[in-house]
Scaffold this motif. Structure first.
Motif, PDB file in Angstrom:
ATOM      1  N   THR A 120      -1.260   8.511 -11.353  1.00  0.00           N
ATOM      2  CA  THR A 120      -1.375   9.953 -11.553  1.00  0.00           C
ATOM      3  C   THR A 120      -1.124  10.638 -10.205  1.00  0.00           C
ATOM      4  O   THR A 120      -1.276  10.021  -9.160  1.00  0.00           O
ATOM      5  CB  THR A 120      -2.784  10.320 -12.046  1.00  0.00           C
ATOM      6  OG1 THR A 120      -3.728   9.903 -11.047  1.00  0.00           O
ATOM      7  CG2 THR A 120      -3.116   9.637 -13.357  1.00  0.00           C
ATOM      8  N   PRO A 121      -0.756  11.914 -10.237  1.00  0.00           N
ATOM      9  CA  PRO A 121      -0.451  12.628  -8.989  1.00  0.00           C
ATOM     10  C   PRO A 121      -1.646  12.665  -8.033  1.00  0.00           C
ATOM     11  O   PRO A 121      -1.470  12.863  -6.832  1.00  0.00           O
ATOM     12  CB  PRO A 121      -0.089  14.039  -9.456  1.00  0.00           C
ATOM     13  CG  PRO A 121       0.284  13.888 -10.897  1.00  0.00           C
ATOM     14  CD  PRO A 121      -0.524  12.756 -11.421  1.00  0.00           C
ATOM     15  N   ALA A 122      -2.853  12.485  -8.562  1.00  0.00           N
ATOM     16  CA  ALA A 122      -4.049  12.537  -7.714  1.00  0.00           C
ATOM     17  C   ALA A 122      -4.368  11.198  -7.056  1.00  0.00           C
ATOM     18  O   ALA A 122      -5.357  11.093  -6.340  1.00  0.00           O
ATOM     19  CB  ALA A 122      -5.245  12.989  -8.554  1.00  0.00           C
ATOM     20  N   THR A 123      -3.545  10.189  -7.275  1.00  0.00           N
ATOM     21  CA  THR A 123      -3.843   8.866  -6.723  1.00  0.00           C
ATOM     22  C   THR A 123      -3.681   8.861  -5.200  1.00  0.00           C
ATOM     23  O   THR A 123      -2.572   8.946  -4.688  1.00  0.00           O
ATOM     24  CB  THR A 123      -2.924   7.803  -7.358  1.00  0.00           C
ATOM     25  OG1 THR A 123      -3.085   7.851  -8.777  1.00  0.00           O
ATOM     26  CG2 THR A 123      -3.284   6.409  -6.843  1.00  0.00           C
ATOM     27  N   ARG A 124      -4.806   8.759  -4.520  1.00  0.00           N
ATOM     28  CA  ARG A 124      -4.803   8.804  -3.055  1.00  0.00           C
ATOM     29  C   ARG A 124      -4.208   7.539  -2.465  1.00  0.00           C
ATOM     30  O   ARG A 124      -3.494   7.578  -1.470  1.00  0.00           O
ATOM     31  CB  ARG A 124      -6.227   8.993  -2.537  1.00  0.00           C
ATOM     32  CG  ARG A 124      -6.369   9.096  -1.018  1.00  0.00           C
ATOM     33  CD  ARG A 124      -6.097  10.498  -0.525  1.00  0.00           C
ATOM     34  NE  ARG A 124      -6.939  11.470  -1.185  1.00  0.00           N
ATOM     35  CZ  ARG A 124      -8.135  11.856  -0.741  1.00  0.00           C
ATOM     36  NH1 ARG A 124      -8.607  11.358   0.367  1.00  0.00           N
ATOM     37  NH2 ARG A 124      -8.839  12.746  -1.397  1.00  0.00           N
ATOM     38  N   ALA A 131       0.838  -1.201   0.000  1.00  0.00           N
ATOM     39  CA  ALA A 131       0.000   0.000   0.000  1.00  0.00           C
ATOM     40  C   ALA A 131       0.866   1.242   0.000  1.00  0.00           C
ATOM     41  O   ALA A 131       1.889   1.303   0.682  1.00  0.00           O
ATOM     42  CB  ALA A 131      -0.920   0.003   1.221  1.00  0.00           C
ATOM     43  N   SER A 132       0.447   2.236  -0.781  1.00  0.00           N
ATOM     44  CA  SER A 132       1.144   3.516  -0.789  1.00  0.00           C
ATOM     45  C   SER A 132       0.163   4.619  -1.157  1.00  0.00           C
ATOM     46  O   SER A 132      -0.946   4.339  -1.612  1.00  0.00           O
ATOM     47  CB  SER A 132       2.307   3.499  -1.792  1.00  0.00           C
ATOM     48  OG  SER A 132       1.807   3.307  -3.101  1.00  0.00           O
ATOM     49  N   SER A 133       0.586   5.854  -0.952  1.00  0.00           N
ATOM     50  CA  SER A 133      -0.269   6.998  -1.280  1.00  0.00           C
ATOM     51  C   SER A 133       0.516   7.973  -2.147  1.00  0.00           C
ATOM     52  O   SER A 133       1.125   8.912  -1.639  1.00  0.00           O
ATOM     53  CB  SER A 133      -0.753   7.695  -0.011  1.00  0.00           C
ATOM     54  OG  SER A 133      -1.543   8.825  -0.332  1.00  0.00           O
ATOM     55  N   PRO A 134       0.518   7.761  -3.472  1.00  0.00           N
ATOM     56  CA  PRO A 134       1.288   8.647  -4.359  1.00  0.00           C
ATOM     57  C   PRO A 134       0.946  10.115  -4.153  1.00  0.00           C
ATOM     58  O   PRO A 134       1.825  10.976  -4.200  1.00  0.00           O
ATOM     59  CB  PRO A 134       0.886   8.166  -5.754  1.00  0.00           C
ATOM     60  CG  PRO A 134       0.500   6.727  -5.557  1.00  0.00           C
ATOM     61  CD  PRO A 134      -0.144   6.671  -4.197  1.00  0.00           C
ATOM     62  N   GLN A 135      -0.316  10.415  -3.900  1.00  0.00           N
ATOM     63  CA  GLN A 135      -0.721  11.798  -3.682  1.00  0.00           C
ATOM     64  C   GLN A 135      -0.209  12.323  -2.337  1.00  0.00           C
ATOM     65  O   GLN A 135       0.011  13.521  -2.179  1.00  0.00           O
ATOM     66  CB  GLN A 135      -2.254  11.879  -3.722  1.00  0.00           C
ATOM     67  CG  GLN A 135      -2.837  13.256  -3.495  1.00  0.00           C
ATOM     68  CD  GLN A 135      -4.280  13.179  -3.043  1.00  0.00           C
ATOM     69  OE1 GLN A 135      -4.641  12.355  -2.200  1.00  0.00           O
ATOM     70  NE2 GLN A 135      -5.110  14.041  -3.604  1.00  0.00           N
ATOM     71  N   GLY A 178     -15.029  10.026  -6.883  1.00  0.00           N
ATOM     72  CA  GLY A 178     -14.084   8.949  -6.605  1.00  0.00           C
ATOM     73  C   GLY A 178     -14.129   7.817  -7.617  1.00  0.00           C
ATOM     74  O   GLY A 178     -15.196   7.445  -8.106  1.00  0.00           O
ATOM     75  N   LYS A 179     -12.961   7.287  -7.941  1.00  0.00           N
ATOM     76  CA  LYS A 179     -12.878   6.182  -8.905  1.00  0.00           C
ATOM     77  C   LYS A 179     -11.738   5.239  -8.555  1.00  0.00           C
ATOM     78  O   LYS A 179     -10.675   5.660  -8.116  1.00  0.00           O
ATOM     79  CB  LYS A 179     -12.613   6.716 -10.312  1.00  0.00           C
ATOM     80  CG  LYS A 179     -13.842   7.160 -11.053  1.00  0.00           C
ATOM     81  CD  LYS A 179     -13.508   7.548 -12.469  1.00  0.00           C
ATOM     82  CE  LYS A 179     -14.751   8.075 -13.185  1.00  0.00           C
ATOM     83  NZ  LYS A 179     -15.286   9.291 -12.559  1.00  0.00           N
ATOM     84  N   PHE A 180     -11.984   3.951  -8.792  1.00  0.00           N
ATOM     85  CA  PHE A 180     -10.928   2.963  -8.737  1.00  0.00           C
ATOM     86  C   PHE A 180     -10.540   2.598 -10.159  1.00  0.00           C
ATOM     87  O   PHE A 180     -11.373   2.566 -11.054  1.00  0.00           O
ATOM     88  CB  PHE A 180     -11.416   1.670  -8.059  1.00  0.00           C
ATOM     89  CG  PHE A 180     -11.573   1.758  -6.575  1.00  0.00           C
ATOM     90  CD1 PHE A 180     -10.458   1.730  -5.747  1.00  0.00           C
ATOM     91  CD2 PHE A 180     -12.832   1.843  -6.007  1.00  0.00           C
ATOM     92  CE1 PHE A 180     -10.610   1.778  -4.363  1.00  0.00           C
ATOM     93  CE2 PHE A 180     -12.989   1.895  -4.626  1.00  0.00           C
ATOM     94  CZ  PHE A 180     -11.877   1.862  -3.806  1.00  0.00           C
ATOM     95  N   TYR A 209      -5.682   1.559  -8.214  1.00  0.00           N
ATOM     96  CA  TYR A 209      -5.497   2.966  -7.874  1.00  0.00           C
ATOM     97  C   TYR A 209      -6.826   3.563  -7.469  1.00  0.00           C
ATOM     98  O   TYR A 209      -7.849   3.307  -8.101  1.00  0.00           O
ATOM     99  CB  TYR A 209      -4.960   3.743  -9.088  1.00  0.00           C
ATOM    100  CG  TYR A 209      -3.557   3.388  -9.514  1.00  0.00           C
ATOM    101  CD1 TYR A 209      -2.576   3.075  -8.571  1.00  0.00           C
ATOM    102  CD2 TYR A 209      -3.203   3.388 -10.866  1.00  0.00           C
ATOM    103  CE1 TYR A 209      -1.285   2.769  -8.967  1.00  0.00           C
ATOM    104  CE2 TYR A 209      -1.906   3.080 -11.267  1.00  0.00           C
ATOM    105  CZ  TYR A 209      -0.957   2.769 -10.316  1.00  0.00           C
ATOM    106  OH  TYR A 209       0.320   2.473 -10.701  1.00  0.00           O
ATOM    107  N   LEU A 210      -6.776   4.389  -6.449  1.00  0.00           N
ATOM    108  CA  LEU A 210      -7.972   5.112  -5.996  1.00  0.00           C
ATOM    109  C   LEU A 210      -7.713   6.609  -6.104  1.00  0.00           C
ATOM    110  O   LEU A 210      -6.719   7.100  -5.584  1.00  0.00           O
ATOM    111  CB  LEU A 210      -8.285   4.745  -4.537  1.00  0.00           C
ATOM    112  CG  LEU A 210      -9.306   5.646  -3.826  1.00  0.00           C
ATOM    113  CD1 LEU A 210     -10.683   5.502  -4.437  1.00  0.00           C
ATOM    114  CD2 LEU A 210      -9.344   5.335  -2.330  1.00  0.00           C
ATOM    115  N   ALA A 211      -8.606   7.323  -6.768  1.00  0.00           N
ATOM    116  CA  ALA A 211      -8.476   8.782  -6.872  1.00  0.00           C
ATOM    117  C   ALA A 211      -9.800   9.451  -6.523  1.00  0.00           C
ATOM    118  O   ALA A 211     -10.867   8.922  -6.824  1.00  0.00           O
ATOM    119  CB  ALA A 211      -8.067   9.178  -8.293  1.00  0.00           C
TER     120      ALA A 211
END
Length: 264
Positions: free
Chosen positions: A85-89, A25-29, A72-74, A100-102
């Motif tokens: 993408t930078p918005a990936t929570r 698990a990680s949070s790119p954003q 919100g989208k997966f 990916y979750l944004a």
DNA sequence: GCTGCATGATGAA
DNA sequence: TCATCCTGCAGCA
């Protein structure tokens, strides 16, 4: 398209590909960095949906609670995921699967007491009928306590969980209920029909992966993109009686109905 | 490339 | 009732 059917599909899909596995698990954003660190490397046990809420349960970690809200989208990739993408929570990955979750309204770790509190303010979920309190009786009892219009009541997730703006308009049309009738004045047989229709429509949404309320078209027939009776159809005549579709605002959202088919 | 809108929900007024 | 959260995309230039 996050109404209840979409959330259930995400739960089923994510359970199928991630449950029983150690998940990276990680949070790119960055906005869920601490939570993602806490989950990183844990084993996912189960994913549950109730209404529009998702609960991810882990071995030795708090429950991950996600609500997609409006945006919100997966996205799920089977292999070779593109960079987030930078918005990936939140990014979850195991084996060859990456999710990916944004844009979620909610993405948080919660304790059992918080989970109980969330469940306590959600009404029965038609997709879970016959389990716990997810019954037509619970739905009827919730309506009986409200004087607000039925069209506002069924958008309230504490009355019935999982109905969104499209299902609201379509289920009221299919049960011939005018949206402005006070919730506590809708006849019992109509209330029962509204619950049954919600079960049918949501289950169909889960199996088809989209909201469609018109009868299925025969094989080989050209399908129109719009498979709805009234939602956003104010420029068209009613598919059943031909009168103009009415539109207005209710509970802060657009609503559509047929003044002839849906009796006041 | 920009604007406006969306299948949601909340908190302030 | 309204503004806000926050993302993606259709529609338009």
């Amino acid at each position: 398209m996050p109404e209840g059917h979409t959330i259930r599909r995400y739960a089923d899909r994510h359970r199928a590909v991630l449950a029983g596995r150690q998940v990276a698990a990680s949070s790119p954003q960055g906005r869920f960095a601490a939570g993602a660190r806490r989950l990183d490397g844990r084993e996912l046990l189960d994913v549950e949906a109730h209404g529009k809420h998702l609960f991810y349960r882990w071995r030795r970690a708090e429950t991950l609670h996600i609500h997609l809200g409006l945006y919100g989208k997966f996205r799920l990739f089977r292999s070779d995921p593109p960079p987030p993408t930078p918005a990936t929570r939140l990014a979850l990955a195991a084996d060859e699967v990456t999710i990916y979750l944004a844009g979620p309204t909610v993405c948080e770790l919660i304790m059992p007491s918080q989970e109980d509190a969330i469940m306590a303010r959600l009404g029965p979920d038609p997709l879970k009928v016959d389990t716990d309190g997810n019954s037509p009786e619970a739905f009827a009892a919730n309506l009986a306590r409200r004087r607000i219009p039925i069209g506002a009541a069924i958008l309230d997730q504490s009355v019935i969980a999982g109905i969104g703006n499209i299902y609201r308009a379509e289920s009221l049309f299919l049960t011939s209920i005018h949206p402005e009738i006070p919730a506590n004045e809708v006849p019992a047989d109509k209330v029962a029909a509204l619950w049954d229709t919600s079960v049918e429509l949501l289950e169909r949404g889960v199996s088809e992966g989209r909201i469609a309320t018109l009868p299925r078209v025969p094989l080989g027939t050209t399908e129109e993109t719009d498979r709805l009776y009234v939602y956003k159809r104010e420029r068209f005549p009613c598919r059943v009686c031909g009168s103009p579709i009415s539109t207005g605002q209710m509970a802060g959202r657009g609503i559509w109905w047929c003044n002839t088919c849906q009796s006041a």
